[in-house]
Design an enzyme around this catalytic site. Structure first.
Site, short mmCIF file in Angstrom:
data_model
loop_
_atom_site.label_atom_id
_atom_site.label_comp_id
_atom_site.label_asym_id
_atom_site.label_seq_id
_atom_site.Cartn_x
_atom_site.Cartn_y
_atom_site.Cartn_z
N ASP A 85 -4.89 9.75 5.93
CA ASP A 85 -4.54 10.05 7.33
C ASP A 85 -4.13 8.75 8.03
O ASP A 85 -4.87 7.74 7.94
CB ASP A 85 -5.79 10.59 8.05
CG ASP A 85 -5.57 11.93 8.72
OD1 ASP A 85 -4.42 12.41 8.74
OD2 ASP A 85 -6.57 12.50 9.22
N GLU B 43 -3.59 23.37 12.31
CA GLU B 43 -4.99 23.38 12.73
C GLU B 43 -5.16 24.23 13.99
O GLU B 43 -4.47 24.01 15.00
CB GLU B 43 -5.48 21.94 12.98
CG GLU B 43 -6.94 21.91 13.45
CD GLU B 43 -7.60 20.54 13.35
OE1 GLU B 43 -6.98 19.61 12.83
OE2 GLU B 43 -8.75 20.43 13.81
#
Ligand SMILES: Nc1nc(=O)c2c([nH]1)NC[C@@H]1CN(c3ccc(C(=O)N[C@@H](CCC(=O)O)C(=O)O)cc3)CN21
Ligand SMILES: CC(C)C(=O)C(=O)O
Ligand SMILES: [Mg+2]
Length: 286
Positions: free
Chosen positions: A105, A203
């Site tokens: 990430d 998400e």
């Protein structure tokens, strides 16, 4: 063996999960899984020991999430996580695994300044940690970053919907509920795909919208709180295993209660020490 059975067994030898390959999984294998219609699992990982457990369990893709800020570093949000922290833990996960594709990430502040900064930090994760791909939050807003990183030869995952690095403007709410927001999310997903992203994380978006995005793209969607219609599913491993302290998001399913198990082990050790039951002769040198 019938042709169909032969094809099925050939397919299963290539499967991301349950496949027999031992070499490291690549973005080409991920693309092939979408062609086959295979649904696949992804977990976060933050250290070599845990990552080796997931690698041996056959988890084909692991994300060294900036969720480490919450789970491992004790921050309130992912916002404070640094490149040094990401690089350290990503390198550990790469060392602990042989087969899984490892995605690092990009933390808050490591790509927002622009494509050159984004490429510099993506390159650092590849060179110093050995990750096979990087992930960044944002579709259209992160397009120049995605394009430049992909052009440099680093595979990119785009993260859409709830983007926790924007908690201070967005909060932790379901995204894409209005027609306008749903339309923008579709545009973001297509823009990420056109920029060369090899997968899109969705998400906390409504399942119907996530399914529509999944049908509209030729690259796989990875859902977290996005319903059953995505190509893949990702969870934060400490949530999935019941180790996270405090509240966990509603989209999590708990497959174990490691917090209880580990606490019980710690108490049993403490009681043995206090009562003189540990160490025994077999633990002792003379
Ligand atoms: N342990 C952990 N698990 C995660 O899934 C996770 C992290 N940390 N850190 C980074 C982001 C932040 N995420 C979050 C954080 C909070 C909610 C949350 O508060 N959800 C509430 C309200 C949802 C609603 O609007 O209805 C929930 O009850 O799920 C969800 C996802 C997901 N990510
Ligand atoms: C929840 C996943 C997608 C993530 O970005 C993280 O773990 O940081
Ligand atoms: Mg993240």
């Amino acid at each position: 063996m019938t042709l169909q059975a032969a094809q099925k067994s050939a397919d299963s030898s290539k499967a991301l999960y349950g496949g027999k390959g031992t070499r490291r999984i690549t973005v080409h294998d991920i693309a092939a899984a979408k062609e086959r219609g295979e649904k696949w699992p992804m977990l976060t990982a933050y250290d070599a020991m845990t990552a080796s457990v997931f690698d041996e369990a056959g988890i084909p893709v692991m994300l060294v999430g900036d969720s480490m800020g919450n789970t491992h570093l004790g921050y309130e949000t992912t916002v404070p996580v640094t490149m040094d922290e990401m690089t350290l833990l990503s390198a550990a996960v790469v060392r602990g695994t042989r087969r899984a594709l490892i995605i690092g990430d990009l933390p808050f502040g490591s790509y927002q300044e622009g494509p050159v900064q984004a490429l510099r930090n993506a390159t650092r994760l590849v060179k110093e940690a050995g990750v096979g791909a990087v992930k960044l939050e944002g579709g259209e807003r992160s397009l120049p970053q995605t394009e430049l990183i992909v052009q440099a030869g680093i595979p990119v995952v785009s993260h859409l919907g709830l983007t926790p690095q924007s908690v201070n403007t967005m909060g932790y709410r379901v995204q894409g509920r209005s027609d306008e927001a749903a339309h923008q999310l579709l545009k973001d997903a297509k823009a990420a795909q056109d920029a060369g992203a090899f997968a899109v994380v969705l998400e906390m978006v409504p399942a119907e919208l996530a399914a529509e995005v999944t049908r509209s793209l030729h690259i796989p969607t990875v859902g977290i709180g996005a319903g059953a219609g995505t190509d893949a599913q990702v969870l934060v491993w400490t949530d999935m295993a019941g180790l996270t302290g405090g509240k966990v998001p509603r989209f999590t399913k708990q497959y174990a209660n490691l917090r209880q198990t580990l606490g019980d082990a710690a108490k049993a050790f403490a009681e043995d020490v206090a009562g003189g039951a540990f160490p025994q002769e077999e633990h002792t040198f003379h």
